[in-house]
Design a protein around this motif. Structure first.
Motif, PDB file in Angstrom:
ATOM      1  N   THR A 131       0.844  -1.186   0.000  1.00  0.00           N
ATOM      2  CA  THR A 131       0.000   0.000   0.000  1.00  0.00           C
ATOM      3  C   THR A 131       0.880   1.237   0.000  1.00  0.00           C
ATOM      4  N   VAL A 132       0.505   2.226  -0.805  1.00  0.00           N
ATOM      5  CA  VAL A 132       1.234   3.487  -0.840  1.00  0.00           C
ATOM      6  C   VAL A 132       0.274   4.626  -0.504  1.00  0.00           C
ATOM      7  N   PRO A 133       0.779   5.688   0.141  1.00  0.00           N
ATOM      8  CA  PRO A 133      -0.087   6.843   0.410  1.00  0.00           C
ATOM      9  C   PRO A 133      -0.451   7.547  -0.885  1.00  0.00           C
ATOM     10  N   ALA A 134      -1.629   8.146  -0.900  1.00  0.00           N
ATOM     11  CA  ALA A 134      -2.085   8.858  -2.089  1.00  0.00           C
ATOM     12  C   ALA A 134      -2.546  10.248  -1.686  1.00  0.00           C
ATOM     13  N   ARG A 135      -2.396  11.179  -2.603  1.00  0.00           N
ATOM     14  CA  ARG A 135      -2.830  12.536  -2.304  1.00  0.00           C
ATOM     15  C   ARG A 135      -3.387  13.191  -3.562  1.00  0.00           C
ATOM     16  N   ASP A 136      -3.998  14.324  -3.359  1.00  0.00           N
ATOM     17  CA  ASP A 136      -4.608  15.080  -4.444  1.00  0.00           C
ATOM     18  C   ASP A 136      -3.608  15.306  -5.574  1.00  0.00           C
ATOM     19  N   GLY A 137      -4.000  14.962  -6.798  1.00  0.00           N
ATOM     20  CA  GLY A 137      -3.160  15.194  -7.964  1.00  0.00           C
ATOM     21  C   GLY A 137      -2.336  14.010  -8.404  1.00  0.00           C
ATOM     22  N   ASP A 138      -2.221  12.978  -7.578  1.00  0.00           N
ATOM     23  CA  ASP A 138      -1.452  11.792  -7.976  1.00  0.00           C
ATOM     24  C   ASP A 138      -2.093  11.134  -9.198  1.00  0.00           C
ATOM     25  N   VAL A 139      -1.258  10.744 -10.145  1.00  0.00           N
ATOM     26  CA  VAL A 139      -1.704   9.964 -11.299  1.00  0.00           C
ATOM     27  C   VAL A 139      -1.055   8.586 -11.213  1.00  0.00           C
ATOM     28  N   PHE A 140      -1.863   7.552 -11.331  1.00  0.00           N
ATOM     29  CA  PHE A 140      -1.355   6.188 -11.292  1.00  0.00           C
ATOM     30  C   PHE A 140      -1.515   5.551 -12.672  1.00  0.00           C
ATOM     31  N   LEU A 141      -0.512   4.792 -13.046  1.00  0.00           N
ATOM     32  CA  LEU A 141      -0.485   4.106 -14.332  1.00  0.00           C
ATOM     33  C   LEU A 141      -0.281   2.619 -14.094  1.00  0.00           C
ATOM     34  N   LEU A 142      -1.172   1.801 -14.636  1.00  0.00           N
ATOM     35  CA  LEU A 142      -0.997   0.355 -14.698  1.00  0.00           C
ATOM     36  C   LEU A 142      -0.801   0.001 -16.165  1.00  0.00           C
ATOM     37  N   CYS A 143       0.206  -0.802 -16.471  1.00  0.00           N
ATOM     38  CA  CYS A 143       0.478  -1.070 -17.882  1.00  0.00           C
ATOM     39  C   CYS A 143       1.176  -2.407 -18.066  1.00  0.00           C
ATOM     40  N   SER A 144       1.073  -2.920 -19.273  1.00  0.00           N
ATOM     41  CA  SER A 144       1.763  -4.155 -19.636  1.00  0.00           C
ATOM     42  C   SER A 144       3.163  -3.835 -20.153  1.00  0.00           C
ATOM     43  N   ASP A 145       3.958  -4.893 -20.307  1.00  0.00           N
ATOM     44  CA  ASP A 145       5.316  -4.675 -20.805  1.00  0.00           C
ATOM     45  C   ASP A 145       5.332  -4.314 -22.288  1.00  0.00           C
ATOM     46  N   GLY A 146       4.173  -4.387 -22.947  1.00  0.00           N
ATOM     47  CA  GLY A 146       4.088  -3.892 -24.312  1.00  0.00           C
ATOM     48  C   GLY A 146       4.339  -2.401 -24.391  1.00  0.00           C
ATOM     49  N   LEU A 147       4.077  -1.688 -23.286  1.00  0.00           N
ATOM     50  CA  LEU A 147       4.413  -0.266 -23.206  1.00  0.00           C
ATOM     51  C   LEU A 147       5.840  -0.072 -22.737  1.00  0.00           C
ATOM     52  N   THR A 148       6.185  -0.651 -21.570  1.00  0.00           N
ATOM     53  CA  THR A 148       7.481  -0.369 -20.966  1.00  0.00           C
ATOM     54  C   THR A 148       8.639  -0.978 -21.748  1.00  0.00           C
ATOM     55  N   ARG A 183       5.913  -4.426 -30.406  1.00  0.00           N
ATOM     56  CA  ARG A 183       6.126  -5.862 -30.565  1.00  0.00           C
ATOM     57  C   ARG A 183       5.234  -6.723 -29.677  1.00  0.00           C
ATOM     58  N   ASP A 184       4.501  -6.129 -28.736  1.00  0.00           N
ATOM     59  CA  ASP A 184       3.653  -6.914 -27.840  1.00  0.00           C
ATOM     60  C   ASP A 184       2.359  -6.144 -27.607  1.00  0.00           C
ATOM     61  N   ASN A 185       1.377  -6.826 -27.005  1.00  0.00           N
ATOM     62  CA  ASN A 185       0.122  -6.117 -26.729  1.00  0.00           C
ATOM     63  C   ASN A 185       0.385  -4.996 -25.731  1.00  0.00           C
ATOM     64  N   ILE A 186      -0.290  -3.888 -25.917  1.00  0.00           N
ATOM     65  CA  ILE A 186      -0.060  -2.669 -25.118  1.00  0.00           C
ATOM     66  C   ILE A 186      -1.328  -2.363 -24.344  1.00  0.00           C
ATOM     67  N   THR A 187      -1.255  -2.487 -23.028  1.00  0.00           N
ATOM     68  CA  THR A 187      -2.394  -2.179 -22.174  1.00  0.00           C
ATOM     69  C   THR A 187      -2.014  -1.044 -21.238  1.00  0.00           C
ATOM     70  N   VAL A 188      -2.872  -0.030 -21.153  1.00  0.00           N
ATOM     71  CA  VAL A 188      -2.618   1.159 -20.347  1.00  0.00           C
ATOM     72  C   VAL A 188      -3.880   1.511 -19.563  1.00  0.00           C
ATOM     73  N   ILE A 189      -3.752   1.666 -18.247  1.00  0.00           N
ATOM     74  CA  ILE A 189      -4.842   2.167 -17.406  1.00  0.00           C
ATOM     75  C   ILE A 189      -4.283   3.329 -16.588  1.00  0.00           C
ATOM     76  N   LEU A 190      -4.940   4.468 -16.649  1.00  0.00           N
ATOM     77  CA  LEU A 190      -4.531   5.668 -15.926  1.00  0.00           C
ATOM     78  C   LEU A 190      -5.680   6.147 -15.051  1.00  0.00           C
ATOM     79  N   PHE A 191      -5.359   6.575 -13.825  1.00  0.00           N
ATOM     80  CA  PHE A 191      -6.364   7.257 -13.013  1.00  0.00           C
ATOM     81  C   PHE A 191      -5.687   8.310 -12.148  1.00  0.00           C
ATOM     82  N   ARG A 192      -6.425   9.380 -11.873  1.00  0.00           N
ATOM     83  CA  ARG A 192      -5.912  10.510 -11.109  1.00  0.00           C
ATOM     84  C   ARG A 192      -6.785  10.723  -9.880  1.00  0.00           C
ATOM     85  N   LEU A 193      -6.153  11.087  -8.767  1.00  0.00           N
ATOM     86  CA  LEU A 193      -6.881  11.352  -7.535  1.00  0.00           C
ATOM     87  C   LEU A 193      -7.040  12.851  -7.328  1.00  0.00           C
ATOM     88  N   GLU A 194      -8.215  13.249  -6.865  1.00  0.00           N
ATOM     89  CA  GLU A 194      -8.467  14.642  -6.544  1.00  0.00           C
ATOM     90  C   GLU A 194      -9.347  14.720  -5.311  1.00  0.00           C
TER      91      GLU A 194
END
Length: 211
Positions: A131-148, A183-194
């Protein structure tokens, strides 16, 4: 596919995966997922041994909890900086953590796609939960290695910081990965906290995308 079967099972497993993160739970019994993967084998023997990576997030009042298996990743973008939150469960990831490879060498390693943990391959799997602390304005990214595997962390941070909204950010990330070879499938999920009316942070926007 294995990833679709795992997602179908995630709601039932979410308690073990996410809500126990703060108690240090570090193992997940994946037999339910494995059963779903194996029930198709008599019809399709080619699926023997298949598995999937998984990075899941649960948003609390002032924190985000994660459960992670494999080489997909979770990042937090805060104050102009991008931080990788998860460890890659891969051969090169282990070598980097042991000091046997640099991050730069890992990017060019011929076995960088070899993963050391996957959901559904074995009856038990070690799951990183934290678990990590979160605060207003944080953007979180979940992604597959097709992106990274195609786009550097530095460039990912630049795109998150410069795009006008999360939908545009998701599109820009996928376009960048495809332009680099895709070269691989690219999955990206982004969300921002406010903050909402002075209360704890809440999810203000999200942008799932796959290519």
């Amino acid at each position: 596919a294995a990833d679709q079967l795992a997602v179908a099972d995630l709601p039932e497993a979410s308690g073990a995966l996410l809500f126990n993160a703060s108690s240090g739970a570090a193992r997940l019994r994946s037999e339910d997922c494995r059963a779903n993967l194996l029930h198709t084998l008599p019809e399709d023997a080619a699926r023997t041994g298949m598995g999937t990576t998984l990075t899941a997030a649960y948003v609390g009042e002032d924190f985000v909890s994660f459960a992670h298996v494999g080489d997909s990743r979770a990042y937090r973008y805060r104050d102009g900086g991008l931080e990788q939150l998860t460890n890659d469960h891969s051969l090169v990831g282990e070598l980097v953590r042991r000091g046997k490879l640099t991050a730069e060498e890992a990017e060019e390693h011929p076995q960088k796609s070899v993963i050391t943990r996957a959901l559904g391959v074995e009856a038990w799997v070690d799951v990183d939960t934290f678990t990590v602390p979160a605060r207003d304005g944080d953007v979180f990214l979940l992604c597959s290695d097709g992106l990274t595997g195609m786009v550097s962390d530095r460039r990912i941070g630049e795109l998150i910081g410069s795009a006008p909204d999360l939908v545009a950010t998701g599109r820009a990330l996928i376009e960048e990965a495809n332009a680099a070879g895709g070269r691989d499938n690219i999955t990206v999920i982004l969300f921002r906290l406010e903050e909402v009316e002075g209360t704890a942070p809440a999810v203000a926007g999200s942008a799932p995308a796959t290519a």
